[in-house]
Design a protein around this motif. Structure first.
Motif, PDB file in Angstrom:
ATOM      1  N   UNK A 154       0.772  -0.998   0.000  1.00  0.00           N
ATOM      2  CA  UNK A 154       0.037  -0.009   0.002  1.00  0.00           C
ATOM      3  C   UNK A 154       0.866   1.253  -0.072  1.00  0.00           C
ATOM      4  N   UNK A 155       0.571   2.145  -0.879  1.00  0.00           N
ATOM      5  CA  UNK A 155       1.323   3.584  -0.799  1.00  0.00           C
ATOM      6  C   UNK A 155       0.625   4.377   0.062  1.00  0.00           C
ATOM      7  N   UNK A 156       1.013   4.804   0.966  1.00  0.00           N
ATOM      8  CA  UNK A 156       0.566   5.718   2.123  1.00  0.00           C
ATOM      9  C   UNK A 156       0.931   7.234   2.052  1.00  0.00           C
ATOM     10  N   UNK A 157       1.495   7.534   0.859  1.00  0.00           N
ATOM     11  CA  UNK A 157       1.961   8.937   0.373  1.00  0.00           C
ATOM     12  C   UNK A 157       0.847  10.135   0.988  1.00  0.00           C
ATOM     13  N   UNK A 158      -0.196   9.771   0.366  1.00  0.00           N
ATOM     14  CA  UNK A 158      -1.655  10.814   0.780  1.00  0.00           C
ATOM     15  C   UNK A 158      -1.720  10.957   2.271  1.00  0.00           C
ATOM     16  N   UNK A 159      -1.702   9.691   2.902  1.00  0.00           N
ATOM     17  CA  UNK A 159      -1.916   9.701   4.409  1.00  0.00           C
ATOM     18  C   UNK A 159      -0.772  10.636   4.981  1.00  0.00           C
ATOM     19  N   UNK A 160       0.344  10.666   4.654  1.00  0.00           N
ATOM     20  CA  UNK A 160       1.543  11.250   5.286  1.00  0.00           C
ATOM     21  C   UNK A 160       1.280  12.711   4.908  1.00  0.00           C
ATOM     22  N   UNK A 161       1.054  12.994   3.613  1.00  0.00           N
ATOM     23  CA  UNK A 161       0.691  14.133   3.373  1.00  0.00           C
ATOM     24  C   UNK A 161      -0.403  15.073   4.204  1.00  0.00           C
TER      25      UNK A 161
END
Length: 166
Positions: A154-161
């Protein structure tokens, strides 16, 4: 950033021992996060305001120096040898002084940019930590550090952003 890469490398060394346990792995794209975060724009605006005066002064000095060089080139034939020598020395001295000021400006701007990016990097690390804990991830790796990422990761880049913009 270095901490993330270091953690990734350490995790690769530990991968054989972790293989027997259920490991939840996620991926983040720090380039994407850094380009999308509103703080980056705020940093650019802050630095622009902070260095606006010096930049303007350098631009004015450069313009004046170039005008004086052009005038010298146009009028050199009509000047006496003493006037030419004096003008050449003056132009060389001003050019040298300008180069020193320009280098100092570049170094100061670079240093301040690094300071601000370091602060942003700390906030990014805190956001990554928060998302990892909240999501129950054992390992979050940077997309650039891994040559292949399977569809199950899972790519969690948006959550980190989102965490970063809080």
């Amino acid at each position: 950033m270095k901490k993330i890469v270091f953690a990734f490398l350490v995790s690769l060394l530990m991968l054989p021992t972790m293989a027997s346990a259920e490991t939840k792995v996620g991926v983040i794209d720090t380039n994407y996060i850094m380009t999308k975060t509103p703080e980056r724009e705020a940093i650019q605006q802050t630095l622009s305001k902070e260095f606006k005066g010096r930049k303007g002064q350098l631009e004015r000095e450069f313009k004046k120096l170039e005008e004086d060089r052009t005038n010298y080139m146009s009028n050199a034939k009509t000047m006496s040898a003493t006037q030419r020598t004096t003008t050449e020395r003056d132009l060389k001295k001003r050019s040298s002084d300008f180069k020193l000021k320009e280098e100092a400006y570049k170094e100061d701007f670079k240093r301040r940019t690094q300071e601000e990016m370091k602060k942003l990097g700390k906030k990014l690390q805190q956001a990554v930590d928060a998302v990892a804990k909240r999501g129950g991830y054992d390992l979050l790796v940077d997309r650039r550090a891994v040559p292949y990422i399977g569809p199950g990761v899972q790519d969690v880049s948006e959550q980190v952003l989102q965490e970063l913009s809080k």
